[in-house]
Design a protein around this motif. Structure first.
Motif, mmCIF file in Angstrom:
data_model
loop_
_atom_site.group_PDB
_atom_site.id
_atom_site.type_symbol
_atom_site.label_atom_id
_atom_site.label_comp_id
_atom_site.label_asym_id
_atom_site.label_seq_id
_atom_site.Cartn_x
_atom_site.Cartn_y
_atom_site.Cartn_z
ATOM 1 N N GLY A 52 0.805 -1.213 0.000
ATOM 2 C CA GLY A 52 0.000 0.000 0.000
ATOM 3 C C GLY A 52 0.837 1.263 0.000
ATOM 4 N N PHE A 53 0.149 2.396 -0.145
ATOM 5 C CA PHE A 53 0.819 3.702 -0.164
ATOM 6 C C PHE A 53 0.556 4.506 1.102
ATOM 7 N N GLY A 54 -0.393 4.067 1.915
ATOM 8 C CA GLY A 54 -0.747 4.846 3.084
ATOM 9 C C GLY A 54 -1.864 5.832 2.821
ATOM 10 N N GLY A 55 -2.850 5.387 2.048
ATOM 11 C CA GLY A 55 -3.994 6.238 1.774
ATOM 12 C C GLY A 55 -3.717 7.272 0.704
ATOM 13 N N ALA A 56 -4.686 8.181 0.533
ATOM 14 C CA ALA A 56 -4.577 9.193 -0.518
ATOM 15 C C ALA A 56 -3.380 10.114 -0.300
ATOM 16 N N ALA A 57 -3.149 10.512 0.953
ATOM 17 C CA ALA A 57 -2.024 11.415 1.242
ATOM 18 C C ALA A 57 -0.691 10.741 0.932
ATOM 19 N N GLY A 58 -0.569 9.467 1.311
ATOM 20 C CA GLY A 58 0.670 8.757 1.033
ATOM 21 C C GLY A 58 0.899 8.568 -0.448
ATOM 22 N N LEU A 59 -0.162 8.274 -1.192
ATOM 23 C CA LEU A 59 -0.021 8.116 -2.638
ATOM 24 C C LEU A 59 0.339 9.433 -3.301
ATOM 25 N N ALA A 60 -0.268 10.530 -2.862
ATOM 26 C CA ALA A 60 0.053 11.841 -3.430
ATOM 27 C C ALA A 60 1.535 12.177 -3.226
ATOM 28 N N ALA A 61 2.036 11.907 -2.022
ATOM 29 C CA ALA A 61 3.454 12.159 -1.751
ATOM 30 C C ALA A 61 4.344 11.263 -2.597
ATOM 31 N N TRP A 62 3.922 10.006 -2.763
ATOM 32 C CA TRP A 62 4.713 9.055 -3.558
ATOM 33 C C TRP A 62 4.762 9.496 -5.016
ATOM 34 N N LEU A 63 3.643 9.948 -5.557
ATOM 35 C CA LEU A 63 3.602 10.403 -6.946
ATOM 36 C C LEU A 63 4.555 11.568 -7.178
ATOM 37 N N THR A 64 4.588 12.486 -6.247
ATOM 38 C CA THR A 64 5.468 13.652 -6.373
ATOM 39 C C THR A 64 6.927 13.252 -6.238
ATOM 40 N N GLU A 65 7.210 12.399 -5.263
ATOM 41 C CA GLU A 65 8.595 11.999 -5.010
ATOM 42 C C GLU A 65 9.179 11.198 -6.166
ATOM 43 N N HIS A 66 8.342 10.379 -6.830
ATOM 44 C CA HIS A 66 8.847 9.492 -7.877
ATOM 45 C C HIS A 66 8.572 10.026 -9.288
ATOM 46 N N THR A 67 8.163 11.255 -9.384
ATOM 47 C CA THR A 67 7.988 11.940 -10.673
ATOM 48 C C THR A 67 7.172 11.100 -11.654
ATOM 49 N N VAL A 68 5.972 10.747 -11.229
ATOM 50 C CA VAL A 68 5.049 10.014 -12.096
ATOM 51 C C VAL A 68 4.322 11.007 -12.996
ATOM 52 N N ASP A 69 4.221 10.694 -14.277
ATOM 53 C CA ASP A 69 3.601 11.589 -15.239
ATOM 54 C C ASP A 69 2.127 11.291 -15.461
ATOM 55 N N VAL A 70 1.751 10.014 -15.372
ATOM 56 C CA VAL A 70 0.355 9.604 -15.585
ATOM 57 C C VAL A 70 0.064 8.409 -14.679
ATOM 58 N N VAL A 71 -1.154 8.375 -14.131
ATOM 59 C CA VAL A 71 -1.610 7.230 -13.341
ATOM 60 C C VAL A 71 -2.780 6.585 -14.067
ATOM 61 N N VAL A 72 -2.735 5.257 -14.183
ATOM 62 C CA VAL A 72 -3.866 4.500 -14.700
ATOM 63 C C VAL A 72 -4.367 3.601 -13.576
ATOM 64 N N ASP A 73 -5.586 3.870 -13.131
ATOM 65 C CA ASP A 73 -6.209 3.039 -12.101
ATOM 66 C C ASP A 73 -6.913 1.880 -12.792
ATOM 67 N N ALA A 74 -6.268 0.721 -12.782
ATOM 68 C CA ALA A 74 -6.833 -0.486 -13.405
ATOM 69 C C ALA A 74 -7.136 -1.534 -12.347
ATOM 70 N N THR A 75 -7.475 -1.088 -11.142
ATOM 71 C CA THR A 75 -7.804 -2.012 -10.066
ATOM 72 C C THR A 75 -9.179 -2.626 -10.293
ATOM 73 N N HIS A 76 -9.530 -3.557 -9.426
ATOM 74 C CA HIS A 76 -10.803 -4.283 -9.536
ATOM 75 C C HIS A 76 -11.979 -3.309 -9.442
ATOM 76 N N PRO A 77 -13.083 -3.590 -10.135
ATOM 77 C CA PRO A 77 -14.248 -2.703 -10.052
ATOM 78 C C PRO A 77 -14.766 -2.485 -8.634
ATOM 79 N N PHE A 78 -14.448 -3.385 -7.702
ATOM 80 C CA PHE A 78 -14.903 -3.226 -6.326
ATOM 81 C C PHE A 78 -13.797 -2.739 -5.386
ATOM 82 N N ALA A 79 -12.675 -2.302 -5.928
ATOM 83 C CA ALA A 79 -11.606 -1.731 -5.105
ATOM 84 C C ALA A 79 -11.901 -0.249 -4.879
#
Length: 245
Positions: A52-79
Protein backbone atom coordinates in the motif's frame (compact mmCIF):
# COMPACT_ATOMS: atom_id res chain seq x y z
CA UNK A 1 3.89 5.52 -28.77
CA UNK A 2 6.90 7.65 -27.93
CA UNK A 3 8.41 7.31 -24.49
CA UNK A 4 7.53 10.54 -22.72
CA UNK A 5 7.41 9.76 -18.99
CA UNK A 6 6.64 7.29 -16.24
CA UNK A 7 3.23 5.61 -16.09
CA UNK A 8 2.01 4.16 -12.80
CA UNK A 9 -0.50 1.35 -13.28
CA UNK A 10 -2.52 0.50 -10.20
CA UNK A 11 -3.12 -3.14 -10.97
CA UNK A 12 -4.08 -6.58 -9.81
CA UNK A 13 -6.44 -7.29 -12.72
CA UNK A 14 -6.07 -8.94 -16.10
CA UNK A 15 -6.59 -5.56 -17.76
CA UNK A 16 -3.72 -4.09 -15.75
CA UNK A 17 -1.39 -6.91 -16.78
CA UNK A 18 -2.33 -6.55 -20.44
CA UNK A 19 -1.84 -2.79 -20.28
CA UNK A 20 1.59 -3.18 -18.70
CA UNK A 21 2.49 -5.71 -21.40
CA UNK A 22 1.47 -3.28 -24.15
CA UNK A 23 3.37 -0.38 -22.58
CA UNK A 24 6.54 -2.37 -21.99
CA UNK A 25 6.44 -3.51 -25.62
CA UNK A 26 6.40 0.16 -26.63
CA UNK A 27 9.39 0.94 -24.37
CA UNK A 28 7.27 3.05 -22.02
CA UNK A 29 8.59 3.48 -18.48
CA UNK A 30 5.80 1.68 -16.62
CA UNK A 31 5.58 0.69 -12.97
CA UNK A 32 2.80 -1.66 -11.87
CA UNK A 33 1.61 -1.46 -8.27
CA UNK A 34 -0.13 -4.41 -6.58
CA UNK A 35 -1.87 -4.26 -3.22
CA UNK A 36 -0.28 -7.52 -2.04
CA UNK A 37 -3.53 -9.14 -0.89
CA UNK A 38 -2.95 -12.32 -2.94
CA UNK A 39 -0.18 -14.64 -1.75
CA UNK A 40 1.02 -15.58 -5.25
CA UNK A 41 -0.11 -12.85 -7.68
CA UNK A 42 0.32 -13.01 -11.42
CA UNK A 43 2.99 -10.41 -12.07
CA UNK A 44 2.95 -8.17 -15.13
CA UNK A 45 6.08 -7.47 -17.16
CA UNK A 46 8.22 -4.52 -16.20
CA UNK A 47 8.89 -3.04 -12.79
CA UNK A 48 6.48 -4.10 -10.03
CA UNK A 49 5.77 -2.57 -6.63
CA UNK A 50 3.84 -4.54 -3.99
CA UNK A 51 2.17 -2.94 -0.98
CA UNK A 52 0.00 0.00 0.00
CA UNK A 53 0.82 3.70 -0.16
CA UNK A 54 -0.75 4.85 3.08
CA UNK A 55 -3.99 6.24 1.77
CA UNK A 56 -4.58 9.19 -0.52
CA UNK A 57 -2.02 11.42 1.24
CA UNK A 58 0.67 8.76 1.03
CA UNK A 59 -0.02 8.12 -2.64
CA UNK A 60 0.05 11.84 -3.43
CA UNK A 61 3.45 12.16 -1.75
CA UNK A 62 4.71 9.05 -3.56
CA UNK A 63 3.60 10.40 -6.95
CA UNK A 64 5.47 13.65 -6.37
CA UNK A 65 8.60 12.00 -5.01
CA UNK A 66 8.85 9.49 -7.88
CA UNK A 67 7.99 11.94 -10.67
CA UNK A 68 5.05 10.01 -12.10
CA UNK A 69 3.60 11.59 -15.24
CA UNK A 70 0.36 9.60 -15.59
CA UNK A 71 -1.61 7.23 -13.34
CA UNK A 72 -3.87 4.50 -14.70
CA UNK A 73 -6.21 3.04 -12.10
CA UNK A 74 -6.83 -0.49 -13.41
CA UNK A 75 -7.80 -2.01 -10.07
CA UNK A 76 -10.80 -4.28 -9.54
CA UNK A 77 -14.25 -2.70 -10.05
CA UNK A 78 -14.90 -3.23 -6.33
CA UNK A 79 -11.61 -1.73 -5.11
CA UNK A 80 -13.53 1.40 -4.13
CA UNK A 81 -11.09 2.59 -1.46
CA UNK A 82 -8.10 2.43 -3.81
CA UNK A 83 -10.04 4.11 -6.62
CA UNK A 84 -11.11 6.96 -4.33
CA UNK A 85 -7.55 7.35 -3.03
CA UNK A 86 -6.18 7.43 -6.57
CA UNK A 87 -8.59 10.21 -7.56
CA UNK A 88 -7.80 12.29 -4.48
CA UNK A 89 -4.04 11.76 -4.76
CA UNK A 90 -3.91 12.56 -8.47
CA UNK A 91 -5.74 15.82 -7.83
CA UNK A 92 -3.37 16.84 -5.03
CA UNK A 93 -0.24 15.84 -6.99
CA UNK A 94 -1.68 17.33 -10.21
CA UNK A 95 -1.04 14.12 -12.13
CA UNK A 96 -3.42 13.04 -14.93
CA UNK A 97 -5.52 10.02 -13.97
CA UNK A 98 -7.32 7.48 -16.15
CA UNK A 99 -9.70 4.81 -14.88
CA UNK A 100 -9.55 1.51 -16.82
CA UNK A 101 -12.58 -0.56 -15.84
CA UNK A 102 -14.11 -3.45 -17.74
CA UNK A 103 -17.88 -3.34 -18.35
CA UNK A 104 -20.21 -5.14 -16.00
CA UNK A 105 -22.19 -8.22 -16.95
CA UNK A 106 -25.44 -8.04 -18.93
CA UNK A 107 -28.37 -10.33 -18.22
CA UNK A 108 -29.37 -12.77 -20.95
CA UNK A 109 -32.75 -14.42 -21.63
CA UNK A 110 -33.39 -17.02 -18.95
CA UNK A 111 -31.31 -15.30 -16.26
CA UNK A 112 -32.86 -14.83 -12.82
CA UNK A 113 -30.74 -11.99 -11.46
CA UNK A 114 -31.53 -10.24 -8.19
CA UNK A 115 -29.61 -6.99 -7.72
CA UNK A 116 -28.52 -5.69 -4.32
CA UNK A 117 -26.34 -2.79 -3.19
CA UNK A 118 -24.11 -4.48 -0.61
CA UNK A 119 -22.83 -7.78 0.73
CA UNK A 120 -25.11 -7.35 3.74
CA UNK A 121 -28.10 -7.02 1.42
CA UNK A 122 -26.92 -10.11 -0.46
CA UNK A 123 -26.83 -12.08 2.80
CA UNK A 124 -30.39 -11.02 3.54
CA UNK A 125 -31.47 -12.02 0.02
CA UNK A 126 -30.29 -15.63 0.44
CA UNK A 127 -31.42 -16.16 4.02
CA UNK A 128 -34.18 -18.55 2.92
CA UNK A 129 -31.91 -20.89 0.93
CA UNK A 130 -30.19 -23.99 2.31
CA UNK A 131 -27.22 -24.30 -0.08
CA UNK A 132 -25.49 -21.09 -1.19
CA UNK A 133 -22.49 -20.55 -3.48
CA UNK A 134 -20.55 -17.49 -2.29
CA UNK A 135 -18.17 -16.29 -4.99
CA UNK A 136 -17.57 -12.74 -3.80
CA UNK A 137 -13.87 -13.07 -2.93
CA UNK A 138 -12.32 -13.84 0.44
CA UNK A 139 -12.76 -10.31 1.79
CA UNK A 140 -16.14 -9.36 3.20
CA UNK A 141 -17.38 -12.84 3.99
CA UNK A 142 -18.16 -11.67 7.51
CA UNK A 143 -21.39 -10.27 6.06
CA UNK A 144 -22.54 -13.88 5.56
CA UNK A 145 -21.30 -15.25 8.89
CA UNK A 146 -24.81 -15.38 10.33
CA UNK A 147 -26.21 -17.63 7.61
CA UNK A 148 -27.39 -21.06 8.72
CA UNK A 149 -27.24 -22.40 5.16
CA UNK A 150 -24.46 -24.63 3.90
CA UNK A 151 -22.17 -22.20 2.09
CA UNK A 152 -19.72 -23.07 -0.67
CA UNK A 153 -16.94 -20.46 -0.72
CA UNK A 154 -14.47 -20.14 -3.58
CA UNK A 155 -11.41 -17.90 -3.45
CA UNK A 156 -7.78 -17.81 -4.55
CA UNK A 157 -6.41 -17.74 -0.99
CA UNK A 158 -7.93 -19.06 2.26
CA UNK A 159 -10.74 -16.73 3.35
CA UNK A 160 -10.59 -14.63 6.48
CA UNK A 161 -12.91 -15.50 9.39
CA UNK A 162 -15.62 -15.18 10.52
CA UNK A 163 -17.34 -17.55 8.11
CA UNK A 164 -20.77 -19.19 8.12
CA UNK A 165 -20.94 -22.13 10.51
CA UNK A 166 -21.41 -24.64 7.67
CA UNK A 167 -18.80 -23.68 5.09
CA UNK A 168 -16.95 -25.64 2.42
CA UNK A 169 -13.96 -23.77 0.98
CA UNK A 170 -12.67 -24.37 -2.55
CA UNK A 171 -9.33 -22.73 -3.35
CA UNK A 172 -9.16 -22.12 -7.09
CA UNK A 173 -8.05 -19.42 -9.49
CA UNK A 174 -9.96 -18.65 -12.69
CA UNK A 175 -10.66 -18.76 -15.52
CA UNK A 176 -13.35 -21.41 -15.08
CA UNK A 177 -14.99 -23.37 -17.89
CA UNK A 178 -18.73 -23.88 -18.20
CA UNK A 179 -18.36 -27.64 -17.71
CA UNK A 180 -16.37 -27.08 -14.51
CA UNK A 181 -18.96 -24.64 -13.15
CA UNK A 182 -21.85 -26.96 -13.96
CA UNK A 183 -20.07 -29.84 -12.23
CA UNK A 184 -19.33 -27.70 -9.16
CA UNK A 185 -22.91 -26.46 -8.80
CA UNK A 186 -24.32 -29.97 -9.22
CA UNK A 187 -21.80 -31.60 -6.88
CA UNK A 188 -22.69 -29.21 -4.05
CA UNK A 189 -26.43 -29.04 -4.88
CA UNK A 190 -26.24 -25.25 -5.01
CA UNK A 191 -29.59 -23.46 -4.86
CA UNK A 192 -28.46 -19.86 -5.32
CA UNK A 193 -25.28 -18.08 -6.49
CA UNK A 194 -23.98 -14.88 -4.90
CA UNK A 195 -21.43 -12.76 -6.74
CA UNK A 196 -20.29 -9.22 -7.41
CA UNK A 197 -20.78 -7.56 -10.79
CA UNK A 198 -17.09 -7.91 -11.58
CA UNK A 199 -17.57 -8.26 -15.33
CA UNK A 200 -15.17 -9.93 -17.71
CA UNK A 201 -14.96 -13.41 -19.18
CA UNK A 202 -12.69 -15.04 -16.58
CA UNK A 203 -15.48 -15.85 -14.11
CA UNK A 204 -18.58 -15.38 -16.28
CA UNK A 205 -19.12 -19.13 -16.79
CA UNK A 206 -20.81 -19.42 -13.38
CA UNK A 207 -23.57 -17.12 -14.66
CA UNK A 208 -24.11 -19.31 -17.71
CA UNK A 209 -24.12 -22.40 -15.50
CA UNK A 210 -26.70 -20.83 -13.19
CA UNK A 211 -28.87 -19.99 -16.21
CA UNK A 212 -28.68 -23.55 -17.54
CA UNK A 213 -29.60 -24.95 -14.13
CA UNK A 214 -32.34 -22.33 -13.60
CA UNK A 215 -30.67 -21.02 -10.43
CA UNK A 216 -31.16 -17.47 -9.15
CA UNK A 217 -28.12 -15.22 -8.94
CA UNK A 218 -27.78 -12.44 -6.38
CA UNK A 219 -25.50 -9.74 -7.80
CA UNK A 220 -23.93 -6.90 -5.85
CA UNK A 221 -23.88 -3.63 -7.78
CA UNK A 222 -20.59 -1.83 -8.36
CA UNK A 223 -19.64 1.16 -6.25
CA UNK A 224 -19.88 4.55 -7.95
CA UNK A 225 -16.73 5.96 -9.55
CA UNK A 226 -15.25 9.29 -8.40
CA UNK A 227 -16.71 12.15 -10.46
CA UNK A 228 -14.67 13.80 -13.16
CA UNK A 229 -12.22 10.94 -13.78
CA UNK A 230 -12.00 9.90 -17.45
CA UNK A 231 -12.89 6.21 -17.82
CA UNK A 232 -12.25 3.67 -20.59
CA UNK A 233 -13.43 0.08 -20.88
CA UNK A 234 -10.60 -1.65 -22.77
CA UNK A 235 -6.82 -1.85 -22.79
CA UNK A 236 -6.76 -0.57 -26.39
CA UNK A 237 -8.72 2.50 -25.32
CA UNK A 238 -6.31 3.08 -22.45
CA UNK A 239 -3.31 2.87 -24.79
CA UNK A 240 -5.01 5.29 -27.18
CA UNK A 241 -5.68 7.71 -24.32
CA UNK A 242 -2.04 7.56 -23.24
CA UNK A 243 -0.92 8.17 -26.82
CA UNK A 244 -3.05 11.32 -26.92
CA UNK A 245 -1.42 12.51 -23.71
Amino acid sequence: MSRTGRVLVLGGTGEARRLATALVAEDVDVLSSLAGRVADPRLPPGEVRIGGFGGAAGLAAWLTEHTVDVVVDATHPFAATMTASAAAAAEVARVPLLRLQRPGWTAQPGDDWRWVDSLEAAAAAVAGFDRVFLTTGRKGLAAFAGLTAHCLVRSVDPPDPPLPARTTVVLERGPFSLDDELALLREHAVQVVVTKDSGGAMTAAKLVAARELALPVVLVRRPALPPGVPTVATVDDAVAWLCRR
